[in-house]
Design a protein around this motif. Structure first.
Motif, PDB file in Angstrom:
ATOM      1  N   ALA A 302      23.011  -3.936  19.726  1.00  0.00           N
ATOM      2  CA  ALA A 302      24.133  -4.807  20.096  1.00  0.00           C
ATOM      3  C   ALA A 302      24.591  -5.612  18.869  1.00  0.00           C
ATOM      4  O   ALA A 302      25.790  -5.873  18.689  1.00  0.00           O
ATOM      5  CB  ALA A 302      23.713  -5.730  21.231  1.00  0.00           C
ATOM      6  N   GLN A 347      23.575  -5.347  26.163  1.00  0.00           N
ATOM      7  CA  GLN A 347      23.657  -4.313  27.200  1.00  0.00           C
ATOM      8  C   GLN A 347      23.074  -4.843  28.506  1.00  0.00           C
ATOM      9  O   GLN A 347      23.719  -4.832  29.526  1.00  0.00           O
ATOM     10  CB  GLN A 347      22.879  -3.070  26.742  1.00  0.00           C
ATOM     11  CG  GLN A 347      22.982  -1.847  27.629  1.00  0.00           C
ATOM     12  CD  GLN A 347      22.146  -1.896  28.896  1.00  0.00           C
ATOM     13  OE1 GLN A 347      22.651  -1.641  29.985  1.00  0.00           O
ATOM     14  NE2 GLN A 347      20.892  -2.267  28.787  1.00  0.00           N
ATOM     15  N   SER A 348      21.840  -5.331  28.426  1.00  0.00           N
ATOM     16  CA  SER A 348      21.138  -5.750  29.639  1.00  0.00           C
ATOM     17  C   SER A 348      21.608  -7.098  30.148  1.00  0.00           C
ATOM     18  O   SER A 348      21.505  -7.394  31.331  1.00  0.00           O
ATOM     19  CB  SER A 348      19.634  -5.837  29.352  1.00  0.00           C
ATOM     20  OG  SER A 348      19.407  -6.792  28.315  1.00  0.00           O
ATOM     21  N   THR A 372      28.722  -7.532  28.189  1.00  0.00           N
ATOM     22  CA  THR A 372      27.486  -7.011  28.773  1.00  0.00           C
ATOM     23  C   THR A 372      27.796  -5.858  29.712  1.00  0.00           C
ATOM     24  O   THR A 372      28.914  -5.728  30.204  1.00  0.00           O
ATOM     25  CB  THR A 372      26.704  -8.123  29.506  1.00  0.00           C
ATOM     26  OG1 THR A 372      25.494  -7.566  30.037  1.00  0.00           O
ATOM     27  CG2 THR A 372      27.501  -8.736  30.644  1.00  0.00           C
ATOM     28  N   ASN A 373      26.756  -5.071  29.957  1.00  0.00           N
ATOM     29  CA  ASN A 373      26.924  -3.875  30.785  1.00  0.00           C
ATOM     30  C   ASN A 373      26.478  -4.128  32.224  1.00  0.00           C
ATOM     31  O   ASN A 373      26.646  -3.270  33.065  1.00  0.00           O
ATOM     32  CB  ASN A 373      26.084  -2.745  30.162  1.00  0.00           C
ATOM     33  CG  ASN A 373      26.488  -1.382  30.644  1.00  0.00           C
ATOM     34  OD1 ASN A 373      27.654  -1.150  30.937  1.00  0.00           O
ATOM     35  ND2 ASN A 373      25.532  -0.488  30.731  1.00  0.00           N
ATOM     36  N   THR A 389      31.222  -3.887  30.321  1.00  0.00           N
ATOM     37  CA  THR A 389      31.516  -2.692  29.528  1.00  0.00           C
ATOM     38  C   THR A 389      31.611  -1.394  30.336  1.00  0.00           C
ATOM     39  O   THR A 389      32.089  -0.409  29.813  1.00  0.00           O
ATOM     40  CB  THR A 389      30.476  -2.517  28.414  1.00  0.00           C
ATOM     41  OG1 THR A 389      29.179  -2.653  28.984  1.00  0.00           O
ATOM     42  CG2 THR A 389      30.677  -3.520  27.315  1.00  0.00           C
ATOM     43  N   GLU A 394      22.038   2.541  31.540  1.00  0.00           N
ATOM     44  CA  GLU A 394      21.509   3.292  30.398  1.00  0.00           C
ATOM     45  C   GLU A 394      19.998   3.367  30.582  1.00  0.00           C
ATOM     46  O   GLU A 394      19.325   2.338  30.628  1.00  0.00           O
ATOM     47  CB  GLU A 394      21.886   2.561  29.107  1.00  0.00           C
ATOM     48  CG  GLU A 394      21.713   3.408  27.870  1.00  0.00           C
ATOM     49  CD  GLU A 394      22.214   2.668  26.638  1.00  0.00           C
ATOM     50  OE1 GLU A 394      23.099   3.198  25.962  1.00  0.00           O
ATOM     51  OE2 GLU A 394      21.711   1.558  26.356  1.00  0.00           O
ATOM     52  N   SER A 399      19.635   2.944  22.678  1.00  0.00           N
ATOM     53  CA  SER A 399      20.972   2.710  23.235  1.00  0.00           C
ATOM     54  C   SER A 399      22.017   3.573  22.526  1.00  0.00           C
ATOM     55  O   SER A 399      22.059   3.628  21.299  1.00  0.00           O
ATOM     56  CB  SER A 399      21.317   1.233  23.055  1.00  0.00           C
ATOM     57  OG  SER A 399      22.584   0.969  23.583  1.00  0.00           O
ATOM     58  N   ALA A 402      25.965   2.502  25.681  1.00  0.00           N
ATOM     59  CA  ALA A 402      26.254   1.064  25.825  1.00  0.00           C
ATOM     60  C   ALA A 402      26.837   0.527  24.522  1.00  0.00           C
ATOM     61  O   ALA A 402      27.766  -0.288  24.526  1.00  0.00           O
ATOM     62  CB  ALA A 402      24.993   0.305  26.205  1.00  0.00           C
ATOM     63  N   TYR A 403      26.285   1.012  23.387  1.00  0.00           N
ATOM     64  CA  TYR A 403      26.825   0.635  22.070  1.00  0.00           C
ATOM     65  C   TYR A 403      28.288   1.042  21.976  1.00  0.00           C
ATOM     66  O   TYR A 403      29.157   0.268  21.545  1.00  0.00           O
ATOM     67  CB  TYR A 403      25.997   1.324  20.994  1.00  0.00           C
ATOM     68  CG  TYR A 403      26.563   1.243  19.586  1.00  0.00           C
ATOM     69  CD1 TYR A 403      26.374   0.110  18.805  1.00  0.00           C
ATOM     70  CD2 TYR A 403      27.266   2.318  19.044  1.00  0.00           C
ATOM     71  CE1 TYR A 403      26.877   0.042  17.509  1.00  0.00           C
ATOM     72  CE2 TYR A 403      27.767   2.254  17.757  1.00  0.00           C
ATOM     73  CZ  TYR A 403      27.572   1.123  16.996  1.00  0.00           C
ATOM     74  OH  TYR A 403      28.078   1.065  15.726  1.00  0.00           O
TER      75      TYR A 403
END
Ligand code: M6R
Length: 607
Positions: A302, A347-348, A372-373, A389, A394, A399, A402-403
């Motif tokens: 990230a 991501q998380s 964030t995802n 996102t 994921e 990652s 997500a990236y």
């Protein structure tokens, strides 16, 4: 990503739907529900795990041999019982499950509300149930067609009505849908593994197709109504491989999902002229104009995405921007002020260091934006503004998709800020928008060239050290390529700006040492070639990532990983893909546990 199930046949639908939803759990979800018909439609749904739904069903069972089911991964509206699918129209006669996004749901909601609609949820999906009911005049297929014509976006939907028992109608517009053919029973699912233990014969529904499912099988048509004659395919994979969509590992599946991830992340957010619509970004144009600096904070991959954002904000907006590791920022006694926007990327949304840095910046007066995802994650709860996102869950620790979505988020944010600040020329905005809309196709093209990455992996697999170099945006990609290689192949690797090589690391370049060079930034191309020559002169082996039109590179590189020509500003989105594939194939050739690399966790929730 949501999961969809459907069943028509002689057995009780409830247990089959629940079993299928369990097999789709790997897609991630935050609520689940089923609707089963036996003359009336009975809906049961619950927030949280499927076990919660089973608890409800044990005290309030449903009977019937036709049904639809859903696991929801929240996009519009929090993970609650009310927002869980299925959704019905107000009469309860029409029921819908839906995967994906209805981009124009706000205007549809307003239109339906003006006709008297009352809402039971905050979802875009409920709109579909109302629309199908409104459009119904005795023919469910026709009502679904009209609903699709009114609903923009990338989605799959499944509809059932008590008025036409024995039938389920489903549509695919990008989001996946398959039909499993049994012996006088038919299954519908988002993915093959959900029903692979019932049948191995499947019809894959393609984009813009509609399917009418009965116990006798499936009739496929285009949305426009043309009949489609498609032979079923016979699946020979084992169940474990099927869960990974036929790929050997989740990481490879997720790499290949990236074109779809870009489509999803852009959906409804970017017009052709570069106008951006961000539903959870609350700041207004006055605030956007007043921003004096952007801080970006994150960890790991990230953070690497943040490096790209930093460069975009500087280049496109001429706005001072700094990216800081969250674990450094939180102890750096940062000076942040009210006219500074802090963007925390995760991501998380649960990374402890990122949460701490974000909170600190917020406490010190900065406005906080989360990229964030995960809907409802801790980071999203702290933030004033949120960019979700939509990469979908994921699974692989390393990652990738997500990236990719984090990069797209930052291009959109730059366009949004640029419009408010008047710092992006309309032509530049339009070119960027066009480039972003074309990106899924570009990524498909890069993925078709996986063989080159495999050849590069063969050349790298026995190396002790691999170096990654590049300048500007290419340096940020070099860092990500290097991290990917390290974490799953366990090969030592370092990334550095190409100009830094001669200041020390060149001492380590000897005969055969692989150096991966990223060559997408035309303004510094010749400078990077100088670094390449320094490597070649010491016997190093060059693996280059370069545009299709770059003929010069062939004179210098041992292996070239090609990407299609594009705007240099967008090139990181495509250039990272061959590096993800390189890391994946090196790890595969070395026989590692790719999805669960040693010592690493998917979400680092401790300091
Ligand atoms: O969930 P987050 O994006 O906050 O996670 C941050 C890092 O832990 C994560 O990107 C890590 O570097 C990945 N394993 C990289 O592939």
């Amino acid at each position: 990503m949501c999961g969809i199930m459907g069943y028509v046949g002689p057995q009780q639908a409830g247990p089959i739907l629940i079993d299928g939803l369990r097999r789709l759990e790997y897609r991630g979800y935050d609520s689940a529900g089923i609707a089963v018909t036996n003359g009336v439609i009975n809906v049961r749904k619950a927030r949280g795990k499927i076990a919660n739904l089973e608890d409800i069903l044990s005290s309030d069972p449903v009977t019937g041999s036709i049904g639809i089911g859903h696991t929801r991964w929240a996009t519009h509206g929090a993970p609650t019982d009310a927002n869980a699918h299925p959704h019905t129209d107000p009469t309860g006669e029409f029921v819908v499950v839906h995967n994906g996004i209805i981009e124009n749901y706000q205007s549809l909601r307003e239109e339906l509300a003006s006709q008297g609609a009352k809402w039971s949820s905050e979802t875009d999906s409920e709109v579909l149930a109302h629309l199908v009911a409104r459009e119904y005049d005795g023919d469910l297929v026709a009502a679904v067609r009209r609903t699709v014509a009114l609903s923009e976006g990338a989605y799959a939907m499944v509809v059932m009505t008590k008025r036409e028992p024995g039938k389920i109608v489903a549509v695919r517009k990008i989001s996946p849908l398959v039909v499993g053919l049994g012996d006088r029973e038919t299954f519908l699912a988002s993915d093959i593994p959900a029903v692979l233990h019932h049948t191995r014969d499947f019809i894959i529904i393609e984009d813009d197709e509609l399917v009418i499912v009965t116990e006798d099988g499936a009739q496929v048509e285009t949305i426009a109504g043309e009949p489609v004659d498609r032979d079923p395919i016979h699946i020979t994979w084992d169940a474990e491989r099927a869960e990974k969509g036929g790929y050997d590992h989740f990481m490879l599946k997720e790499i290949h999902e990236q074109p779809a991830v870009v489509t999803e992340t852009l959906a409804g957010r970017l017009d052709e002229d570069g106008t951006v619509w961000l539903e959870d970004v609350a700041f207004d144009d006055d605030y956007a104009r007043a921003i004096g600096r952007v801080w970006i904070t994150a960890c790991g991959t990230a953070y690497h995405a943040g490096l790209i954002g930093q460069e975009i904000f500087r280049r496109v907006l001429r706005l001072p921007a700094n990216v800081e590791y969250a674990h450094e920022l939180r102890y750096a006694d940062p000076i942040v002020s009210e006219d500074e926007l802090t963007i925390a990327i995760s991501q998380s949304g649960e990374t402890a260091d990122t949460l701490a840095a974000a909170r600190l910046a917020s406490e010190r007066g900065s406005r906080l934006m989360a990229i964030t995802n995960v809907v409802g994650s801790t980071l999203s709860r702290y933030a004033d503004d949120i960019f979700y996102t939509r990469a979908g869950p994921e699974i692989s620790v390393a990652s990738t998709k997500a990236y990719m979505a984090m990069l797209i988020a930052q291009y959109l944010l730059a366009l949004r800020l640029g419009a408010a600040r008047g710092t992006v020329e309309p032509k530049v905005a339009q070119d960027l928008a066009r480039g972003l809309h074309r990106m899924p196709g570009m990524l498909e093209e890069v993925l078709r060239r996986e063989e080159s990455a495999i050849a590069a992996a063969e050349a790298v697999k026995d190396a002790n050290d691999v170096y990654f170099i590049g300048r500007g945006l290419d340096f940020a990609i070099a860092l990500e390529g290097s991290l990917k290689l390290k974490e799953i192949s366990y090969v030592h690797s370092e990334a550095m700006p190409a100009g830094e090589l001669k200041h020390g690391t060149l001492a380590l370049i000897t005969e055969g040492v692989p150096v991966v060079v990223i060559m997408t930034q035309r303004s510094v191309y010749d400078k990077t070639i100088s670094a390449v020559q320094e490597v070649k002169a010491r016997g190093g082996r060059i693996i280059a990532v370069a545009y299709d039109t770059d003929t010069e590179i062939e004179h210098h590189a041992d292996i070239v990983l090609r990407i299609p020509d594009m705007d240099d500003l967008l090139a990181p989105v495509a250039a990272v893909v061959p590096l993800q594939l390189l890391a994946y194939h090196v790890a595969r050739l070395r026989g590692h546990d790719i999805d669960q690399p040693r010592n690493l966790a998917k979400s680092v929730t401790v300091e």
